[in-house]
Design an enzyme around this catalytic site. Structure first.
Site, short mmCIF file in Angstrom:
data_model
loop_
_atom_site.label_atom_id
_atom_site.label_comp_id
_atom_site.label_asym_id
_atom_site.label_seq_id
_atom_site.Cartn_x
_atom_site.Cartn_y
_atom_site.Cartn_z
CD GLU A 146 -1.96 1.28 3.10
OE1 GLU A 146 -1.58 0.35 3.85
OE2 GLU A 146 -2.61 2.24 3.48
CG ASP A 180 0.68 1.73 6.72
OD1 ASP A 180 0.41 2.87 6.33
OD2 ASP A 180 1.80 1.18 6.56
CG ASP A 222 -3.24 2.47 9.46
OD1 ASP A 222 -2.76 3.56 9.17
OD2 ASP A 222 -3.54 1.59 8.61
CG ASP A 277 -6.80 4.52 6.14
OD1 ASP A 277 -6.32 5.66 6.10
OD2 ASP A 277 -8.04 4.29 6.04
#
Ligand code: 28F
Length: 641
Positions: A431, A504, A506, A508
């Site tokens: 990403e 990541d 997180d 997202d």
């Protein structure tokens, strides 16, 4: 009165002891694993025997209780196991059922019948793998009881311990799994039991199954479906928009083989067809499923032609076209099923293909004749699917002519690896450009390819292939894989052994991961089923103390690491937020290097469960998503993590 633990072993006793000893030695041969799935398999073995009593027409109620201490009780109101004494062995039938291994075979080689169709065949395995097990039978106005300990040894003969109403009959089995065998866990998961018991209730209309949890927070479910698999389809479609209001139901019997089919179309594009044989989910399909699918395609094509909806010059509708948006349950009951396939979940009996085709085609054809308005809707949907498929084919050809789908014309997107041997190659789908850049720099360029994703990819849960092909990121993924997509998909052309999603840590990142998993599950399922898909595990924390920088995977590893430090060592601990925080070398060290990294393999061991997750999480209907996330808060935290 024989003293407990008699010593005079005869050859029958030896055979019994050797049988149960064999089960304790290699439990995996009998229950698949001694992990969580194997633990729950013990319940299925006992429940199956009650369900067999229901299939025989003598049992209407089954109750399963999870008691404190993770002890299981299963009760049925069947005839009650026979309480006679076997003249030859001098043993009670019950002792024989619970101490003699029976022939058959589901897990691995050799003889052991695991489920459905034969009374009591799984009981001895449960006994062998339990610290203790007790049987209580209500029959002939008496209450019979026998207890077994230490993996199946009877503590005494079968005894009458009381009386009951003459018309009260049934069997109760209570057992505690042996923690010496189930070292990983002996804790039953309510949801695992509830899902399977509900499925059994759907598959056996009128059979009531109650599940009670008497541990911490008590819970209870009461499953009873007079509509059987019609209600199963209604439940599966509850958050979707049906295009035919009523579930279509067809059933028939031939040569002691029964076939039941329930189906309803929704306005989505995914196919959700689940087939069963004797209540076992035949994940790998088989002759029952082939017969019904073949009939469905033929009947819809014939109806479309006969009613001039499909011109002779039109391409015939394919199986994929007629199953777009289809929710269908196929349930076959067979006296002697032959299970084949990788996981023994494919029905092999060849006579069933034609029987299933005949029964279903007669019933479905009649339904279409009697309901022309529904027929029209179904055919129109199949026609639209067919046109989209043809458009996708053209789009593919077009982009291929423009060289879009061809790897050699790939600049600035896929940084391919040098090796062309798929079995040693892997591709990181990363990403964001910064992480992509670090990955390209940090990788082993011989065997590791990197495909940086620039934007969020399309949520394909509610998209047909032609629309998915319109998304730049998806096209680059299709090209990188090399397998093609849709009807031209060919797993043998996969260019990598591992497809590693690196996002990541997180929310997202989790969202991008679940968008990719939706794409893989909906349009590249064989790649997922073959176990090629992984999620990279970037470190969650970074611990700095003195000159040392240590990256750790998760909370557990952090606690362990901190405990290993000299007390009083000065250290602030950093919570990593993004792959972009690491330079190429750190990214390689912590997340990519084959020697050091930790990958999480993504598998699909239950297509029905996966369909549910994707449709709730990625479908349009926000309500179920919110409910699902609330119910699975722990999952979401992990997702967040
Ligand atoms: C909680 C678990 O195991 N229920 C069962 C029966 C009923 C019969 C039966 C079982 C030996 C091998 C035939 C009774 N009367 N619940 C259960 N209910 N086993 S297990 O027979 C086992 C015999 O096959 C039964 C007449 N016929 C059969």
């Amino acid at each position: 009165m024989r003293e407990i633990g008699h010593t005079d072993y005869n050859d029958g006793d030896i055979q019994v002891l050797e049988g149960l000893e064999a089960v304790r030695k290699r439990p995996g041969m009998y229950i698949g694993t001694t992990g969580e799935a194997g633990l729950h398999h013990l319940v299925w073995e006992i429940v199956d025997n009650s369900v067999d009593e229901a299939l025989a027409g003598y049992c209407d109620d089954i109750e399963v209780v999870i008691e404190k201490g993770n002890i299981i009780t299963v009760k049925d109101d069947g005839r009650g196991m026979p309480t006679g004494i076997n003249a030859k062995t001098g043993k009670s039938t019950i002792e024989t059922i619970f101490t003699v291994l029976h022939a058959g075979g589901k897990f691995g080689g050799g003889g052991y019948k695991v489920s459905g169709g034969l009374h009591g065949v799984g009981a001895s395995v449960v006994n062998a793998l339990s610290s203790w097990l007790e049987v209580t039978v209500y029959r002939d106005g008496h209450i019979y009881y026998q207890k077994f300990e230490n993996g199946g040894h009877p503590t005494d003969e079968l005894k009458i311990i009381g009386d009951c109403d003459i018309d009260r009959t049934g069997s109760t089995v209570r057992f505690k799994p042996n923690p010496e065998i189930f070292k990983e866990t002996t804790i039953f998961k309510y949801d695992i039991l509830a899902r399977r018991l509900q499925e059994i209730a759907f598959l056996n209309k009128g059979l009531r199954i109650v599940l009670i949890d008497d541990r911490e927070e008590s819970k209870k479910d009461d499953f009873l479906y007079q509509g059987g698999i019609i209600e199963f389809v209604q439940m599966l479609n509850q958050n979707k928009t049906p295009i035919n209001p009523d579930v279509i139901y067809v059933e028939g019997r031939e040569d002691n083989i029964s076939i039941e089919v329930a189906l309803q179309y929704n306005d989505g594009y995914n196919e959700a067809v689940y087939s069963y044989t004797n209540n076992i989910h035949t994940h790998e399909g088989g002759t029952h499923e082939d017969g019904v699918k073949r009939a469905l395609t033929r009947i819809i094509n014939n109806y479309a032609k006969n009613n001039k909806i499909l011109k002779d010059s039109d391409d015939p509708l394919t199986g994929d076209d007629v199953r777009e948006g289809l929710t269908m349950i196929i349930s076959c009951k067979h006296p002697d099923p032959q299970f084949e396939g990788q996981t023994k979940t494919k029905l092999g009996n060849i006579e069933v293909r034609k029987i299933a085709d005949d029964i279903f085609s007669n019933g479905f054809e009649r339904y279409l004749m009697e309901n022309p308005e529904v027929a029209k809707k179904i055919i129109e949907k199949s026609l639209t699917a067919s046109r989209a498929r043809i458009a996708a084919k053209k789009a593919r050809e077009l982009t291929r002519r423009k060289g879009d789908l061809d790897v050699t014309n790939f600049y600035g997107k896929l940084s391919d690896c040098k090796s062309k041997n798929p079995s040693e190659c892997e591709i990181f789908i990363v990403e964001g450009d910064s992480a992509g850049g670090s990955a390209i720099k940090g990788r082993n360029s011989m065997t590791q390819a990197v495909l940086p994703l620039r934007g969020k990819i399309l949520n394909v849960e509610k998209a047909r292939l032609d629309r998915a092909l319109g998304n730049e990121e998806i096209r680059s993924i299709i090209t990188a894989f090399g397998t093609g997509i849709g009807e031209e998909f060919d797993l043998s052309k996969l260019r990598y052994d591992k497809i590693i999603i690196m996002t990541d840590a997180d929310v997202d990142g989790a969202h991008i991961r679940v968008l990719l998993l939706t794409l893989f599950y909906r349009f590249f399922r064989p790649i997922v089923e073959a176990g090629h898909v992984y999620a990279a595990q970037p470190p969650l924390f970074c611990v700095k103390h003195g000159q040392t920088i240590k990256y750790v995977l998760d909370q557990a590893e952090l606690d362990e690491y901190l405990a290993s430090l000299k007390p009083g060592t000065k250290r602030d601990i950093l919570r990593m937020k993004g792959l972009g925080e690491m330079d190429a070398e750190e990214l390689n060290e912590t997340t990519m290097d084959i020697e050091k990294r930790v990958l999480r393999r993504i598998t699909v061991d239950d297509a029905r469960a996966a369909d549910e997750v994707f449709s709730k999480l990625m479908g349009d209907d926000v309500e179920p998503r919110k409910k699902f996330i609330e119910e699975n808060a722990t999952f979401v935290q992990n997702l967040d993590a």
